[in-house]
Design a protein around this motif. Structure first.
Motif, mmCIF file in Angstrom:
data_model
loop_
_atom_site.group_PDB
_atom_site.id
_atom_site.type_symbol
_atom_site.label_atom_id
_atom_site.label_comp_id
_atom_site.label_asym_id
_atom_site.label_seq_id
_atom_site.Cartn_x
_atom_site.Cartn_y
_atom_site.Cartn_z
ATOM 1 N N PRO A 9 1.091 -1.650 -0.181
ATOM 2 C CA PRO A 9 0.073 -0.195 -0.221
ATOM 3 C C PRO A 9 1.049 1.473 -0.008
ATOM 4 C CG PRO A 9 -0.520 -1.770 2.004
ATOM 5 C CD PRO A 9 1.107 -2.354 1.372
ATOM 6 N N LYS A 13 1.293 2.440 -6.891
ATOM 7 C CA LYS A 13 0.599 1.844 -8.160
ATOM 8 C C LYS A 13 -0.191 2.994 -8.473
ATOM 9 C CE LYS A 13 -0.670 -1.652 -4.519
ATOM 10 N NZ LYS A 13 -0.529 -0.444 -3.685
ATOM 11 N N GLY A 14 -1.516 3.541 -8.169
ATOM 12 C CA GLY A 14 -2.337 4.676 -8.694
ATOM 13 C C GLY A 14 -1.704 6.125 -9.358
ATOM 14 N N ARG A 36 -13.925 1.235 -3.827
ATOM 15 C CA ARG A 36 -14.705 2.204 -3.182
ATOM 16 C C ARG A 36 -16.156 3.474 -4.187
ATOM 17 N NH1 ARG A 36 -8.921 2.511 -2.590
ATOM 18 N NH2 ARG A 36 -8.334 3.052 -4.491
ATOM 19 N N MET A 53 -12.687 -3.371 4.092
ATOM 20 C CA MET A 53 -11.870 -2.031 3.318
ATOM 21 C C MET A 53 -11.151 -0.775 4.796
ATOM 22 S SD MET A 53 -12.924 -1.510 -0.480
ATOM 23 C CE MET A 53 -11.885 -0.348 -0.213
ATOM 24 N N GLU A 57 -8.798 -4.635 5.867
ATOM 25 C CA GLU A 57 -8.576 -6.213 6.122
ATOM 26 C C GLU A 57 -8.322 -7.046 3.941
ATOM 27 O OE1 GLU A 57 -10.985 -8.236 8.692
ATOM 28 O OE2 GLU A 57 -10.523 -8.123 9.408
ATOM 29 N N ARG A 86 -4.195 -10.001 -5.222
ATOM 30 C CA ARG A 86 -3.051 -9.993 -4.228
ATOM 31 C C ARG A 86 -3.350 -11.170 -3.331
ATOM 32 N NH1 ARG A 86 -4.771 -4.494 -3.819
ATOM 33 N NH2 ARG A 86 -4.140 -3.448 -1.654
ATOM 34 N N GLU A 117 9.200 4.569 3.974
ATOM 35 C CA GLU A 117 9.066 5.796 3.320
ATOM 36 C C GLU A 117 7.288 5.322 3.158
ATOM 37 O OE1 GLU A 117 9.320 8.324 2.103
ATOM 38 O OE2 GLU A 117 8.109 8.286 -0.052
ATOM 39 N N LEU A 122 1.581 7.001 2.930
ATOM 40 C CA LEU A 122 -0.176 6.860 3.144
ATOM 41 C C LEU A 122 -0.630 7.810 4.448
ATOM 42 C CD1 LEU A 122 0.113 3.010 3.574
ATOM 43 C CD2 LEU A 122 -1.155 4.175 1.676
ATOM 44 N N ARG A 125 -1.176 11.538 2.368
ATOM 45 C CA ARG A 125 -1.790 11.121 0.772
ATOM 46 C C ARG A 125 -3.478 12.019 1.278
ATOM 47 N NH1 ARG A 125 -2.981 5.407 -2.286
ATOM 48 N NH2 ARG A 125 -3.439 5.308 0.315
ATOM 49 N N TYR A 135 -3.840 13.365 -3.584
ATOM 50 C CA TYR A 135 -2.589 14.204 -3.478
ATOM 51 C C TYR A 135 -1.703 13.845 -2.363
ATOM 52 C CZ TYR A 135 -5.646 17.259 -6.402
ATOM 53 O OH TYR A 135 -6.597 18.033 -7.630
ATOM 54 N N ASP A 160 -9.377 4.341 5.033
ATOM 55 C CA ASP A 160 -7.922 3.907 5.484
ATOM 56 C C ASP A 160 -6.804 3.955 5.878
ATOM 57 O OD1 ASP A 160 -7.829 3.969 2.747
ATOM 58 O OD2 ASP A 160 -7.949 1.771 2.331
ATOM 59 N N ARG A 169 -2.976 -3.511 6.846
ATOM 60 C CA ARG A 169 -2.819 -3.142 5.078
ATOM 61 C C ARG A 169 -0.928 -3.497 4.635
ATOM 62 N NH1 ARG A 169 -4.496 3.092 3.692
ATOM 63 N NH2 ARG A 169 -3.904 1.839 1.812
HETATM 64 P P1 AP5 Z 1 -5.767 0.009 -2.494
HETATM 65 O O1 AP5 Z 1 -6.898 0.874 -3.548
HETATM 66 O O2 AP5 Z 1 -5.841 -1.289 -3.790
HETATM 67 O O3 AP5 Z 1 -5.053 -0.023 -2.003
HETATM 68 P P2 AP5 Z 1 -3.376 -0.851 -1.880
HETATM 69 O O4 AP5 Z 1 -2.649 -1.423 -2.869
HETATM 70 O O5 AP5 Z 1 -3.560 -0.314 -0.275
HETATM 71 O O6 AP5 Z 1 -2.922 1.164 -2.579
HETATM 72 P P3 AP5 Z 1 -2.470 2.673 -2.062
HETATM 73 O O7 AP5 Z 1 -4.086 2.772 -3.135
HETATM 74 O O8 AP5 Z 1 -2.961 2.706 -1.463
HETATM 75 O O9 AP5 Z 1 -1.193 2.461 -2.370
HETATM 76 P P4 AP5 Z 1 -1.164 3.023 -4.139
HETATM 77 O O10 AP5 Z 1 0.264 1.805 -4.308
HETATM 78 O O11 AP5 Z 1 -1.428 2.952 -5.249
HETATM 79 O O12 AP5 Z 1 -0.537 4.361 -3.754
HETATM 80 P P5 AP5 Z 1 -0.690 6.178 -4.778
HETATM 81 O O13 AP5 Z 1 -0.585 5.992 -5.819
HETATM 82 O O14 AP5 Z 1 -2.141 6.166 -4.213
HETATM 83 O O15 AP5 Z 1 -7.290 -1.117 -1.228
HETATM 84 C C1 AP5 Z 1 -7.487 -0.894 -0.640
HETATM 85 C C2 AP5 Z 1 -9.006 -1.883 0.093
HETATM 86 O O16 AP5 Z 1 -9.701 -2.878 -1.101
HETATM 87 C C3 AP5 Z 1 -7.164 -2.984 0.843
HETATM 88 O O17 AP5 Z 1 -6.947 -2.791 1.828
HETATM 89 C C4 AP5 Z 1 -8.393 -4.267 0.365
HETATM 90 O O18 AP5 Z 1 -9.651 -4.051 1.506
HETATM 91 C C5 AP5 Z 1 -9.457 -4.089 -0.662
HETATM 92 N N1 AP5 Z 1 -8.926 -4.341 -1.981
HETATM 93 C C6 AP5 Z 1 -7.931 -3.951 -3.027
HETATM 94 N N2 AP5 Z 1 -7.930 -4.662 -4.110
HETATM 95 C C7 AP5 Z 1 -8.116 -5.984 -3.197
HETATM 96 C C8 AP5 Z 1 -7.790 -7.201 -3.534
HETATM 97 N N3 AP5 Z 1 -7.366 -8.151 -4.600
HETATM 98 N N4 AP5 Z 1 -8.369 -8.508 -2.603
HETATM 99 C C9 AP5 Z 1 -8.752 -8.182 -1.921
HETATM 100 N N5 AP5 Z 1 -9.187 -7.011 -1.157
HETATM 101 C C10 AP5 Z 1 -8.769 -6.266 -1.989
HETATM 102 O O19 AP5 Z 1 0.529 6.897 -3.575
HETATM 103 C C11 AP5 Z 1 -0.098 6.590 -2.304
HETATM 104 C C12 AP5 Z 1 0.903 8.575 -2.154
HETATM 105 O O20 AP5 Z 1 1.795 8.519 -2.124
HETATM 106 C C13 AP5 Z 1 -0.124 9.555 -2.721
HETATM 107 O O21 AP5 Z 1 0.262 10.877 -2.020
HETATM 108 C C14 AP5 Z 1 1.017 10.081 -4.169
HETATM 109 O O22 AP5 Z 1 1.151 11.644 -4.283
HETATM 110 C C15 AP5 Z 1 2.512 9.655 -3.053
HETATM 111 N N6 AP5 Z 1 3.664 9.315 -3.975
HETATM 112 C C16 AP5 Z 1 3.414 8.390 -4.832
HETATM 113 N N7 AP5 Z 1 4.720 7.801 -5.697
HETATM 114 C C17 AP5 Z 1 5.410 8.961 -5.609
HETATM 115 C C18 AP5 Z 1 6.636 9.100 -5.657
HETATM 116 N N8 AP5 Z 1 7.574 8.366 -6.679
HETATM 117 N N9 AP5 Z 1 7.120 10.255 -4.889
HETATM 118 C C19 AP5 Z 1 7.122 10.482 -3.494
HETATM 119 N N10 AP5 Z 1 5.200 10.889 -3.383
HETATM 120 C C20 AP5 Z 1 4.890 9.352 -3.718
#
Ligand code: AP5
Length: 211
Positions: A9, A13-14, A36, A53, A57, A86, A117, A122, A125, A135, A160, A169
């Motif tokens: 997390p 990825k997003g 969501r 969520m 979990e 996942r 990091e 997180l 964010r 953001y 979350d 997470r």
């Molecule tokens: P999900 O939405 O997939 O969350 P996640 O995997 O925990 O990933 P995130 O969205 O938190 O992070 P990301 O890697 O996309 O980072 P981002 O680009 O936003 O899942 C949420 C929930 O849904 C799960 O907990 C579960 O309950 C459920 N779920 C989803 N899929 C599932 C599955 N397959 N099976 C079961 N349950 C599931 O970046 C994060 C922050 O960092 C942002 O603020 C961004 O601006 C910053 N940032 C990004 N890149 C950089 C960089 N290079 N340098 C500095 N800052 C950066």
């Protein structure tokens, strides 16, 4: 080329998926975003996913796999799977689905970011309630406090992303998602990029793997 982007997390990825959509015209399948949206629209799927969520979990495999199968049907563009699979059970189900649908997953790209990091990313964010733009309080602040630059919507913290939930997470990631590295290594599809760099540098590494 169809790819899986996986990582902890907050690994970005997003953020990377958004760049791939914009620059490579790819289609993103983000299971987190789909859940969501279902919660926002108060659908049956949303009701099933919400409690898991909020606690940080994983949603049960059977619910996730059914949802992905629906989205994959008739998919014409090259796609990015973001947040799926996942678990190893989800990866096996994806193999079955893709062979049934005659689709190929070319690469599984792991975005590596150290835990210290991740915590900062997180907890800092913020997301737009309206358009979903992402953001960060320090790394990517909005121009006006709590107002989305893109659409003027309200910018909030994801439920979350509160500190009490982040640990759960990260543990779910270690226990269930990390084993996917071995899974895709065995299939010869595993690639790793250093995600602890500026977003543009990370994008450059991913783009190189697509070419
Ligand atoms: P999900 O939405 O997939 O969350 P996640 O995997 O925990 O990933 P995130 O969205 O938190 O992070 P990301 O890697 O996309 O980072 P981002 O680009 O936003 O899942 C949420 C929930 O849904 C799960 O907990 C579960 O309950 C459920 N779920 C989803 N899929 C599932 C599955 N397959 N099976 C079961 N349950 C599931 O970046 C994060 C922050 O960092 C942002 O603020 C961004 O601006 C910053 N940032 C990004 N890149 C950089 C960089 N290079 N340098 C500095 N800052 C950066």
């Amino acid at each position: 080329m169809n790819i899986i982007l996986f990582g902890a997390p907050g690994a970005g990825k997003g953020t990377q998926s958004s760049l791939l959509i914009e620059r490579k015209n790819m289609f993103q399948i983000s299971t987190g975003d789909l859940f969501r949206s279902a919660i926002k629209n108060k659908t049956e799927l949303g009701k099933k996913a919400q409690d898991y969520m909020v606690r940080g979990e994983l949603v049960p495999d059977s619910i996730v796999i059914g949802m992905v199968e629906e989205v994959l049907q008739g998919q014409k563009k090259d796609f990015i799977l973001d947040g799926f699979p996942r678990t190893v059970a989800q990866a096996e189900a994806l193999d079955t689905l893709t062979s049934k649908m005659n689709i190929k997953i070319d690469k599984a790209i792991f975005v590596h970011v150290p835990k210290t990091e991740l915590l900062g990313r997180l907890s800092g964010r913020r997301v737009c309630k309206n358009c979903g733009a992402v953001y960060h309080l320090k790394a990517k602040p909005t121009r006006k406090p709590d107002v989305c630059d893109a659409c003027g919507g309200e910018v909030v913290q994801r439920p979350d992303d509160h500190e009490s939930v982040i640990e759960t997470r990260l543990k779910a990631y270690e226990d269930y998602t990390s084993p996917l590295k071995e899974y895709y290594k065995k299939l010869g599809k595993y690639f790793e990029v250093d995600g602890n760099q500026a977003s543009e540098s990370v994008y450059g590494k991913i783009e190189a793997l697509l070419n």
